[in-house]
Design an enzyme around this catalytic site. Structure first.
Site, PDB file in Angstrom:
ATOM      1  N   GLY A   8       0.863  -1.180   0.000  1.00 40.94           N
ATOM      2  CA  GLY A   8       0.000   0.000   0.000  1.00 40.94           C
ATOM      3  C   GLY A   8       0.895   1.225   0.000  1.00 40.94           C
ATOM      4  O   GLY A   8       1.478   1.584   1.026  1.00 40.94           O
ATOM      5  N   VAL A  12      -0.567   6.542   3.985  1.00 41.14           N
ATOM      6  CA  VAL A  12       0.060   5.979   5.193  1.00 41.14           C
ATOM      7  C   VAL A  12       1.345   5.235   4.825  1.00 41.14           C
ATOM      8  O   VAL A  12       2.393   5.437   5.447  1.00 41.14           O
ATOM      9  CB  VAL A  12      -0.916   5.037   5.941  1.00 41.14           C
ATOM     10  N   HIS A 174      -9.177  -0.240  18.705  1.00 41.18           N
ATOM     11  CA  HIS A 174      -8.729   0.937  17.949  1.00 41.18           C
ATOM     12  C   HIS A 174      -9.978   1.539  17.293  1.00 41.18           C
ATOM     13  O   HIS A 174     -10.237   1.347  16.116  1.00 41.18           O
ATOM     14  CB  HIS A 174      -7.701   0.525  16.897  1.00 41.18           C
TER      15      HIS A 174
END
Ligand code: APR
Length: 308
Positions: A8, A12, A174
């Site tokens: 990815g 991020v 989270h």
């Protein structure tokens, strides 16, 4: 030189690559399904080598062959939140992506330590472990370092102290089910329960829990990436240097805190074997209960996985 694969090459993943390279921690391989994206970002990062004076190499690819024998694999592939979405809304799409990514990454790097970042984090980390059978010690998620850093920021804002003076603890799910530990969140060793009144502590916790959503509401087109990227780099550094640093990690809990067989943020030491130890803080009854309630919220999220 150590080798870190980041699957990815979006916001991020590329930010993590930038920080890992800038710290000269490891050669980085960026992988993505989008043709040209990892190659372009890798080249751009290499163009900054002379400016930042790092010597590691960053490469970009659409092919897992180039990721072979990585020491650490970070998975950030997937879609990110848009305003109004919770992390759980991403489940359907990201589960498919995670299944495909973990299989290919594992084939290329069977001995690596794995860090999942794709949301919803607890569920995606569980899915990656179940699909791959990678030992739980070697597969974890990044969520708690970020959440704890958001709490630390809120404490700094409230007290006007320096970041290095603050030790902050955010744990559990989270997401909305997150719990913070004010008694263990300290400024120069003094718990914030002695430095802030209840209202100020509540405010700081709210800023921490809502921090991700606050960023999304500003950005409108995606979610946070600078703090997540830095949090990934911190975990990678602890693993590669075998530091055994204690931090909030989405690790597999096996009976600690009265919680069994569950991935959730918990204090853990990271080293060359991955999660070296889960550390049990001396919680009071109320704190323990809150953590167990958070664990239940993760279990509820996992039920959605069974429906896919
Ligand atoms: N294999 C590899 N890469 C993939 C795949 C796949 N099967 N599917 C999607 N990707 C890539 C996309 O092409 C994109 O470049 O994942 C990248 C995601 O990047 P962004 O859309 O910029 O999202 P980002 O902000 O990086 O967030 C990624 O991390 O924090 C979590 O909630 C966040 O789940 C999201 C993930």
């Amino acid at each position: 030189m150590a080798k870190v694969t980041i699957v990815g090459a979006g916001n991020v993943g590329a930010t993590a690559a930038h920080i890992i390279a800038s710290k000269n921690l490891a050669d980085v391989v960026l992988v993505d399904v989008a043709e040209g994206l990892p190659q372009g970002k890798a080249l751009d990062l290499m163009h900054m080598r002379s400016v930042e004076k790092f010597t590691v190499k960053v490469t970009g690819t659409n092919d897992y062959a180039a990721t072979a024998d990585s020491d650490v694999v970070v998975i950030t592939a997937g879609i990110a939140r848009k305003p109004g979405m919770t992390r759980e809304d991403l489940l359907g799409v990201n589960a498919g992506i995670m299944r495909s990514v973990i299989a290919q990454a594992q084939e290329a790097s069977p001995n690596a330590i794995y860090i999942c970042v794709t949301n919803p984090l607890d569920v995606m980390t569980t899915l990656a472990q179940r699909e791959s059978g990678i030992p739980t010690q070697k597969l974890m998620g990044m969520g708690g370092v970020l959440d704890s850093s958001r709490l630390a920021y809120a404490v700094c804002e409230e007290l006007g102290c320096a970041p290095e003076e603050v030790e902050a603890w955010a744990l559990g799910a989270h997401g909305e089910g997150m719990v913070c530990w004010p008694r263990f969140t300290k400024v120069n060793g003094t718990p914030i329960t002695e430095l802030m009144d209840e209202e100020a502590i509540e405010k700081a916790i709210k800023r921490c829990v809502k921090g991700g959503a606050e960023v999304v509401s500003f950005l409108k087109t995606g979610s946070a990436y600078y703090a997540p990227g830095a949090s990934i780099a911190k975990m990678v550094e602890a693993i590669l240097t075998d530091s055994h640093e204690l931090m909030s990690v989405c690790a597999h809990i096996d009976g600690q805190y009265g919680i069994d067989d569950l991935y959730m943020n918990i204090p853990a030491r990271l080293g060359k074997n991955g999660v070296e130890e889960i550390v049990e803080f001396p919680l009071n009854e109320e704190e323990l209960k809150a953590l167990q309630v958070s664990a239940e919220s993760v279990r509820n999220g996992l039920k959605n996985l069974e429906t896919l």
